[in-house]
Design a protein around this motif. Structure first.
Motif, mmCIF file in Angstrom:
data_model
loop_
_atom_site.group_PDB
_atom_site.id
_atom_site.type_symbol
_atom_site.label_atom_id
_atom_site.label_comp_id
_atom_site.label_asym_id
_atom_site.label_seq_id
_atom_site.Cartn_x
_atom_site.Cartn_y
_atom_site.Cartn_z
ATOM 1 N N ASP A 72 -25.844 53.140 -78.567
ATOM 2 C CA ASP A 72 -24.544 52.788 -77.990
ATOM 3 C C ASP A 72 -23.977 53.973 -77.203
ATOM 4 O OD1 ASP A 72 -23.603 54.549 -79.879
ATOM 5 O OD2 ASP A 72 -22.723 53.026 -81.168
ATOM 6 N N ALA A 73 -22.805 53.802 -76.651
ATOM 7 C CA ALA A 73 -22.205 54.843 -75.814
ATOM 8 C C ALA A 73 -21.803 56.071 -76.620
ATOM 9 C CB ALA A 73 -20.996 54.280 -75.076
ATOM 10 N N THR A 74 -21.703 55.941 -77.927
ATOM 11 C CA THR A 74 -21.308 57.065 -78.769
ATOM 12 C C THR A 74 -22.276 58.223 -78.637
ATOM 13 O OG1 THR A 74 -20.423 55.489 -80.349
ATOM 14 C CG2 THR A 74 -20.750 57.716 -81.141
ATOM 15 N N ASP A 75 -23.566 57.908 -78.494
ATOM 16 C CA ASP A 75 -24.552 58.982 -78.438
ATOM 17 C C ASP A 75 -24.352 59.884 -77.237
ATOM 18 O OD1 ASP A 75 -25.401 57.099 -76.606
ATOM 19 O OD2 ASP A 75 -27.503 57.223 -77.152
ATOM 20 N N LEU A 76 -23.969 59.341 -76.096
ATOM 21 C CA LEU A 76 -23.775 60.181 -74.906
ATOM 22 C C LEU A 76 -22.541 61.066 -75.052
ATOM 23 C CD1 LEU A 76 -24.813 57.975 -71.864
ATOM 24 C CD2 LEU A 76 -26.026 59.868 -72.932
#
Length: 108
Positions: A56-60
């Motif tokens: 998900d976008a959390t990793d970036l």
């Protein structure tokens, strides 16, 4: 355009240039610091490697925070124990990303 607007724009330009110079100086310091290899290795991770941890976008966002922490640690020559603590405080995703980097995995 009035003189007030022109002076304000020029002041904003000077502030912007000063901020950019500081950011570039800080980046140069980070790449000369103790964790320069770790920064290079972090920046070399592929999107696929990061997505393999959490898709998900959390990793970036976490990846960006991790890079910022390692750059600051390198710039300030922070001890490994302190860097480890800062990475752990970013959470499990940051630790998982850092473990993909040989220069960081040894301190985690």
């Amino acid at each position: 355009m009035s003189d007030g607007h022109g002076a304000s724009r020029e002041r904003a330009r000077r502030l912007f240039r000063a901020r950019v110079r500081r950011a570039l100086d800080n980046a140069d310091e980070a790449f000369r610091g103790e964790y320069a290899d770790a920064i290079t290795q972090l920046l070399g991770l592929s999107r696929e490697e990061i997505d393999a941890i959490t898709p998900d976008a959390t990793d970036l966002a976490t990846y960006d925070q991790l890079i910022a922490v390692v750059k600051e640690a390198s710039r300030l020559n922070i001890a490994q124990a302190e860097l480890k603590s800062r990475i752990v405080n970013l959470g499990r995703t940051a630790v998982a990303i850092a473990r993909k980097v040989p220069a960081l995995s040894g301190i985690l």
